[in-house]
Design a protein around this motif. Structure first.
Motif, PDB file in Angstrom:
ATOM      1  N   GLY A 130       0.832  -0.865   0.087  1.00  0.00           N
ATOM      2  CA  GLY A 130       0.182   0.169   0.163  1.00  0.00           C
ATOM      3  C   GLY A 130       0.788   1.387   0.004  1.00  0.00           C
ATOM      4  O   GLY A 130       2.074   0.964   0.440  1.00  0.00           O
ATOM      5  N   SER A 131       0.094   2.310  -0.165  1.00  0.00           N
ATOM      6  CA  SER A 131       0.942   3.893  -0.196  1.00  0.00           C
ATOM      7  C   SER A 131       0.488   4.956  -0.342  1.00  0.00           C
ATOM      8  O   SER A 131      -1.245   4.581  -0.672  1.00  0.00           O
ATOM      9  N   ARG A 132       0.757   5.771   0.598  1.00  0.00           N
ATOM     10  CA  ARG A 132      -0.154   7.169   0.872  1.00  0.00           C
ATOM     11  C   ARG A 132      -0.917   7.885  -0.776  1.00  0.00           C
ATOM     12  O   ARG A 132       0.591   8.037  -1.594  1.00  0.00           O
ATOM     13  N   GLY A 133      -1.442   8.494  -1.004  1.00  0.00           N
ATOM     14  CA  GLY A 133      -1.964   9.400  -1.835  1.00  0.00           C
ATOM     15  C   GLY A 133      -0.921  10.515  -2.096  1.00  0.00           C
ATOM     16  O   GLY A 133      -0.539  11.141  -0.584  1.00  0.00           O
ATOM     17  N   ALA A 159       8.257   7.857 -12.442  1.00  0.00           N
ATOM     18  CA  ALA A 159       7.377   8.463 -13.022  1.00  0.00           C
ATOM     19  C   ALA A 159       5.900   8.867 -12.852  1.00  0.00           C
ATOM     20  O   ALA A 159       5.498   9.202 -12.053  1.00  0.00           O
ATOM     21  N   VAL A 160       5.565   7.292 -13.585  1.00  0.00           N
ATOM     22  CA  VAL A 160       4.162   6.597 -13.523  1.00  0.00           C
ATOM     23  C   VAL A 160       4.129   6.190 -11.790  1.00  0.00           C
ATOM     24  O   VAL A 160       3.164   6.630 -11.597  1.00  0.00           O
ATOM     25  N   LEU A 161       5.082   6.136 -11.161  1.00  0.00           N
ATOM     26  CA  LEU A 161       4.481   5.896  -9.832  1.00  0.00           C
ATOM     27  C   LEU A 161       4.660   7.449  -8.998  1.00  0.00           C
ATOM     28  O   LEU A 161       3.205   6.763  -8.059  1.00  0.00           O
ATOM     29  N   HIS A 162       4.725   8.099  -9.324  1.00  0.00           N
ATOM     30  CA  HIS A 162       4.644   9.032  -8.161  1.00  0.00           C
ATOM     31  C   HIS A 162       3.245  10.399  -9.034  1.00  0.00           C
ATOM     32  O   HIS A 162       2.829  11.210  -8.610  1.00  0.00           O
ATOM     33  N   HIS A 163       2.692   9.531  -9.971  1.00  0.00           N
ATOM     34  CA  HIS A 163       1.661  10.032 -10.412  1.00  0.00           C
ATOM     35  C   HIS A 163       0.562   9.511 -11.317  1.00  0.00           C
ATOM     36  O   HIS A 163      -0.796   9.788 -11.863  1.00  0.00           O
ATOM     37  N   SER A 164       0.812   7.984 -11.501  1.00  0.00           N
ATOM     38  CA  SER A 164      -0.391   7.605 -11.720  1.00  0.00           C
ATOM     39  C   SER A 164      -1.892   7.314 -10.552  1.00  0.00           C
ATOM     40  O   SER A 164      -1.069   7.421  -9.255  1.00  0.00           O
ATOM     41  N   ALA A 165      -2.965   7.788 -10.157  1.00  0.00           N
ATOM     42  CA  ALA A 165      -4.261   7.462  -9.394  1.00  0.00           C
ATOM     43  C   ALA A 165      -4.048   5.892  -9.676  1.00  0.00           C
ATOM     44  O   ALA A 165      -4.850   5.092  -8.328  1.00  0.00           O
ATOM     45  N   ALA A 166      -4.226   5.307 -10.720  1.00  0.00           N
ATOM     46  CA  ALA A 166      -4.548   3.623 -10.904  1.00  0.00           C
ATOM     47  C   ALA A 166      -3.224   2.465  -9.973  1.00  0.00           C
ATOM     48  O   ALA A 166      -2.280   3.213  -9.930  1.00  0.00           O
ATOM     49  N   PRO A 167      -3.580   1.324  -9.818  1.00  0.00           N
ATOM     50  CA  PRO A 167      -2.323   0.361  -8.778  1.00  0.00           C
ATOM     51  C   PRO A 167      -0.677   0.372 -10.250  1.00  0.00           C
ATOM     52  O   PRO A 167      -1.974   0.205 -11.299  1.00  0.00           O
ATOM     53  N   VAL A 168      -0.049   0.477  -9.842  1.00  0.00           N
ATOM     54  CA  VAL A 168       0.617   0.229 -10.811  1.00  0.00           C
ATOM     55  C   VAL A 168       1.436  -0.700 -10.222  1.00  0.00           C
ATOM     56  O   VAL A 168       1.969  -0.870  -9.328  1.00  0.00           O
ATOM     57  N   ALA A 169       1.953  -1.773 -10.739  1.00  0.00           N
ATOM     58  CA  ALA A 169       2.769  -3.057 -11.394  1.00  0.00           C
ATOM     59  C   ALA A 169       4.300  -3.360 -11.495  1.00  0.00           C
ATOM     60  O   ALA A 169       4.399  -2.239 -12.770  1.00  0.00           O
ATOM     61  N   VAL A 170       5.083  -3.203 -11.052  1.00  0.00           N
ATOM     62  CA  VAL A 170       6.464  -2.879 -11.585  1.00  0.00           C
ATOM     63  C   VAL A 170       7.333  -4.464 -12.088  1.00  0.00           C
ATOM     64  O   VAL A 170       7.496  -4.976 -10.566  1.00  0.00           O
ATOM     65  N   VAL A 171       7.626  -4.807 -12.859  1.00  0.00           N
ATOM     66  CA  VAL A 171       7.645  -5.806 -13.490  1.00  0.00           C
ATOM     67  C   VAL A 171       9.346  -5.920 -13.642  1.00  0.00           C
ATOM     68  O   VAL A 171      10.316  -5.687 -14.772  1.00  0.00           O
ATOM     69  N   ALA A 172      10.055  -6.407 -12.836  1.00  0.00           N
ATOM     70  CA  ALA A 172      11.854  -6.292 -13.094  1.00  0.00           C
ATOM     71  C   ALA A 172      11.799  -7.134 -14.513  1.00  0.00           C
ATOM     72  O   ALA A 172      11.754  -8.714 -14.391  1.00  0.00           O
ATOM     73  N   HIS A 173      12.696  -6.817 -15.016  1.00  0.00           N
ATOM     74  CA  HIS A 173      13.814  -7.878 -16.268  1.00  0.00           C
ATOM     75  C   HIS A 173      15.047  -7.466 -16.265  1.00  0.00           C
ATOM     76  O   HIS A 173      15.781  -6.365 -16.168  1.00  0.00           O
ATOM     77  N   ASP A 174      15.999  -8.555 -17.360  1.00  0.00           N
ATOM     78  CA  ASP A 174      17.124  -7.987 -17.618  1.00  0.00           C
ATOM     79  C   ASP A 174      17.761  -6.533 -18.645  1.00  0.00           C
ATOM     80  O   ASP A 174      16.830  -6.375 -19.631  1.00  0.00           O
TER      81      ASP A 174
END
Length: 290
Positions: free
Chosen positions: A106-109, A275-290
């Motif tokens: 969870g994260s604060r808006g 940028a997306v994490l700090h400005h998106s109102a929707a849930p954000v999924a971050v996927v690690a890749h090589d």
């Protein structure tokens, strides 16, 4: 192939309650168990008075019990377990996520900025694990009634990098939700073009067409693999992060990637994911890749 469970970090806050509810829906979609975990931050010295530890233990028990009771009422058939972890929260959560299919936090808006205030624990956890991490904020929208109507998923892609893990995650999410997927790529002309004495706008249009074709080619194998997923794609000229945030304004979920590579200062998020994490109102999924 057997799916891994979904893990959610809870701490008794409204933000973690929102994360637990979102994680429970995700676990139900995946038909896997849900694991709720609380990491006790042992800033309390071993020499500290025993009542301090007892209070921390009670808080952990209450946070886990309340969250488990809430999601069990909402999803009676879901297998739910709880676990209290000891140690620094970021390290404990990252270790706990090792055998999970998804970690939800969870994260604060961030007020007028709409997006997320991640905090040091969330950010440290995110870059410390190779497991996909979803960040969920408390929504001002009313609770969805059953059945849940899933909206569009927006996927941020870099056509110049191999991102199979990011693509797989996004297509699988769209497939299990039965919703559309929109892939977005932001591009810019090389810097020297703005100083060219005889700049031809057709060059810019040609680059735009080439980028669109490359984006389409990148998506093609996944379209064949997931024929039931409705896919659209857009290539914008401009800063990728800004364009993705605009595209995700009404999304149900945003999916972005981050490199597993480390800088001399340690692991970090790329500018687009940041940028997306700090400005998106929707849930954000971050996927690690090589």
């Amino acid at each position: 192939m057997k799916q891994h469970h979904v893990t959610v970090g809870v701490d008794g806050s409204p933000e973690s309650r929102a994360a637990a509810r979102w994680g429970a829906r995700e676990a139900a979609l995946r038909e896997v168990p849900l694991r709720l975990v609380h990491a006790v931050d042992w800033l309390i010295s071993p020499m500290a008075p025993q009542p301090g530890r007892e209070a921390a233990d009670r808080w952990a028990d209450e946070a886990l019990t309340d969250a488990a009771g809430d999601v069990r009422r909402r999803h009676p058939g879901l297998e739910v377990s709880t676990r209290c972890l000891s140690g620094r929260p970021a390290a404990a959560l990252a270790a706990e996520a090792t055998d999970a299919g998804l970690l939800v936090l969870g994260s604060r808006g961030a007020g007028a900025l709409v997006g997320f205030l991640i905090g040091s624990v969330g950010l440290s956890t995110l870059v410390a694990t190779e497991t996909p991490v979803a960040l969920v904020r408390v929504s001002d929208a009313p609770e969805e009634t059953d059945p849940i109507r899933y909206g569009e998923i927006v996927l941020g892609l870099d056509i110049h990098e191999a991102a199979d893990k990011v693509l797989a995650f996004a297509f699988e999410e769209a497939d299990r939700r039965g919703c559309a997927l929109r892939a977005v790529h932001g591009w810019k002309m090389p810097g020297f073009y703005q100083y060219a004495p005889f700049f031809d706008p057709e060059n810019e249009r040609e680059v735009g067409r080439s980028v669109t074709v490359m984006l389409d080619d990148m998506l093609m194998p996944w379209r064949h693999k997931f024929p039931s997923v409705s896919v659209t794609h857009e290539a914008f000229e401009g800063h990728a992060g800004e364009q993705l945030v605009q595209a995700a304004a009404s999304a149900d979920l945003v999916v972005v990637g981050r490199h597993l590579r480390h800088s001399p200062l340690g692991a970090h998020l790329g500018s687009v994911a940041h940028a997306v994490l700090h400005h998106s109102a929707a849930p954000v999924a971050v996927v690690a890749h090589d």
